[in-house]
Design a protein around this motif. Structure first.
Motif, PDB file in Angstrom:
ATOM      1  N   GLU A   1      -3.961  -1.891  -3.514  1.00  0.00           N
ATOM      2  CA  GLU A   1      -4.920  -2.488  -2.741  1.00  0.00           C
ATOM      3  C   GLU A   1      -6.106  -1.750  -2.650  1.00  0.00           C
ATOM      4  O   GLU A   1      -7.368  -2.425  -2.933  1.00  0.00           O
ATOM      5  CB  GLU A   1      -4.586  -2.863  -1.447  1.00  0.00           C
TER       6      GLU A   1
ATOM      7  N   LEU B   1      -9.551  -2.976  -4.449  1.00  0.00           N
ATOM      8  CA  LEU B   1     -10.014  -4.318  -4.056  1.00  0.00           C
ATOM      9  C   LEU B   1     -10.874  -4.034  -2.544  1.00  0.00           C
ATOM     10  O   LEU B   1     -11.986  -4.794  -2.367  1.00  0.00           O
ATOM     11  CB  LEU B   1      -8.812  -5.302  -3.687  1.00  0.00           C
TER      12      LEU B   1
ATOM     13  N   ILE C   1     -13.607  -7.342  -1.228  1.00  0.00           N
ATOM     14  CA  ILE C   1     -12.349  -8.322  -1.158  1.00  0.00           C
ATOM     15  C   ILE C   1     -11.803  -8.633   0.212  1.00  0.00           C
ATOM     16  O   ILE C   1     -11.283  -7.677   0.861  1.00  0.00           O
ATOM     17  CB  ILE C   1     -11.438  -8.241  -2.224  1.00  0.00           C
ATOM     18  N   ASP C   2     -11.719  -9.756   0.873  1.00  0.00           N
ATOM     19  CA  ASP C   2     -11.340 -10.199   1.989  1.00  0.00           C
ATOM     20  C   ASP C   2      -9.650  -9.659   2.069  1.00  0.00           C
ATOM     21  O   ASP C   2      -9.280  -9.847   0.982  1.00  0.00           O
ATOM     22  CB  ASP C   2     -11.429 -11.578   2.735  1.00  0.00           C
ATOM     23  N   LYS C   3      -9.038  -9.559   3.184  1.00  0.00           N
ATOM     24  CA  LYS C   3      -7.806  -9.127   3.607  1.00  0.00           C
ATOM     25  C   LYS C   3      -6.709 -10.034   2.928  1.00  0.00           C
ATOM     26  O   LYS C   3      -5.830  -9.842   2.336  1.00  0.00           O
ATOM     27  CB  LYS C   3      -7.672  -8.858   4.967  1.00  0.00           C
ATOM     28  N   HIS C   4      -7.158 -11.413   3.066  1.00  0.00           N
ATOM     29  CA  HIS C   4      -6.056 -12.467   2.657  1.00  0.00           C
ATOM     30  C   HIS C   4      -6.104 -12.512   1.283  1.00  0.00           C
ATOM     31  O   HIS C   4      -5.089 -12.610   0.690  1.00  0.00           O
ATOM     32  CB  HIS C   4      -6.533 -13.772   3.526  1.00  0.00           C
ATOM     33  N   ARG C   5      -6.972 -12.418   0.550  1.00  0.00           N
ATOM     34  CA  ARG C   5      -7.289 -12.545  -0.758  1.00  0.00           C
ATOM     35  C   ARG C   5      -6.531 -11.260  -1.419  1.00  0.00           C
ATOM     36  O   ARG C   5      -5.850 -11.304  -2.286  1.00  0.00           O
ATOM     37  CB  ARG C   5      -8.632 -12.649  -1.343  1.00  0.00           C
ATOM     38  N   ARG C   6      -6.662 -10.100  -0.700  1.00  0.00           N
ATOM     39  CA  ARG C   6      -6.186  -8.879  -1.417  1.00  0.00           C
ATOM     40  C   ARG C   6      -4.688  -8.704  -1.291  1.00  0.00           C
ATOM     41  O   ARG C   6      -4.237  -8.566  -2.234  1.00  0.00           O
ATOM     42  CB  ARG C   6      -6.647  -7.632  -0.463  1.00  0.00           C
TER      43      ARG C   6
ATOM     44  N   GLU D   1      -2.909 -11.466  -1.406  1.00  0.00           N
ATOM     45  CA  GLU D   1      -2.220 -12.379  -2.744  1.00  0.00           C
ATOM     46  C   GLU D   1      -2.505 -11.705  -3.927  1.00  0.00           C
ATOM     47  O   GLU D   1      -1.380 -11.692  -4.686  1.00  0.00           O
ATOM     48  CB  GLU D   1      -3.146 -13.674  -2.760  1.00  0.00           C
ATOM     49  N   ILE D   2      -3.476 -10.923  -4.188  1.00  0.00           N
ATOM     50  CA  ILE D   2      -3.563 -10.296  -5.637  1.00  0.00           C
ATOM     51  C   ILE D   2      -2.656  -9.099  -5.599  1.00  0.00           C
ATOM     52  O   ILE D   2      -1.926  -9.167  -6.618  1.00  0.00           O
ATOM     53  CB  ILE D   2      -5.181  -9.909  -5.563  1.00  0.00           C
TER      54      ILE D   2
END
Length: 231
Positions: free
Chosen positions: A109, A112, A117-122, A124-125
């Motif tokens: 992570e 990111l 990059i915001d926590k929710h998107r991190r 997912e990725i």
């Protein structure tokens, strides 16, 4: 995608007044196409890691041109190259270079988080990449709780996490046993095919080199393509 033209570099050794210049890269030119795997084989001290550092922007060659993604990188400042590198290049290291106080998930992570990059998107990725490299059962483990192969998978996932078009790998299986080496090589080949990622692999291991579409030999700072003749 990558165009190297007439790149030369020397290192200076010795005390002031008695310095000696050692040529480490000698008029190197080659190109790498998008989605291609190339390997560079050579003995220790042949110049292959210096060449990789020049491509990565950690070293500015004294002469020559390096164009990546249409950009002449030798003219970039350190801060400009840092931004360019974060957007275009991922790295796989022989010694993994994982943060010991972070879990596998957190190590992957990290780039990111640096990019904001915001926590929710991190979340997912990272989970998508974890599945791709087969770390679902150990994502919450720390590096010292992982095998060498698992640590290298974390390193590969971290290299992939920002979706770079290019990955530079320096002896990616150097610390692995032969069975685990095969697993990592198969993973690299799969990622190359499924994600169209360009790989430059530095190695002294012929078996690693042979997964490449093209193979080069570095000897005393001179790079030559190894031509495979049909039997």
């Amino acid at each position: 995608m990558i165009h190297i033209q007439n790149v030369s570099h020397t290192f200076t050794i010795g005390k002031k007044g008695s310095e000696k210049k050692i040529p480490v890269l000698k008029n190197i030119s080659f190109e790498v196409a998008k989605g291609e795997i190339i390997s560079i084989v050579g003995k220790s001290g042949s110049g292959k890691s210096t060449l990789l550092n020049a491509v990565a922007g950690f070293l500015k060659p004294e002469e020559g041109s390096i164009i990546i993604q249409g950009k002449e990188t030798t003219t970039l400042t350190e801060s400009e190259y840092a931004i360019f590198r974060s957007e275009n290049i991922g790295f796989i290291f022989q010694n993994f270079q994982l943060m010991p106080g972070l879990t596998a998930f957190e190590n992957i992570e990290l780039p990111l988080k640096i990019q904001g990059i915001d926590k929710h998107r991190r979340f997912e990725i990272v989970n998508k990449i974890i599945r791709k490299v087969g770390l679902e059962t150990v994502f919450d483990h720390y590096p010292n709780e992982l095998s060498g192969g698992q640590q290298q998978r974390v390193c590969i996932a971290r290299a992939l996490i920002t979706n770079p078009p290019i990955i530079l790998a320096d002896e990616p299986t150097g610390n692995l046993d032969s069975e685990t080496e095969q697993e990592i090589l198969q993973l690299i080949a799969l990622l190359n095919e499924s994600m169209d990622i360009t790989f430059i692999i530095i190695t002294h291991d012929e078996e690693v080199a042979n997964i490449a579409h093209r193979k080069f030999l570095m000897h005393d700072g001179v790079l030559k393509e190894v031509v495979q003749h049909a039997v």
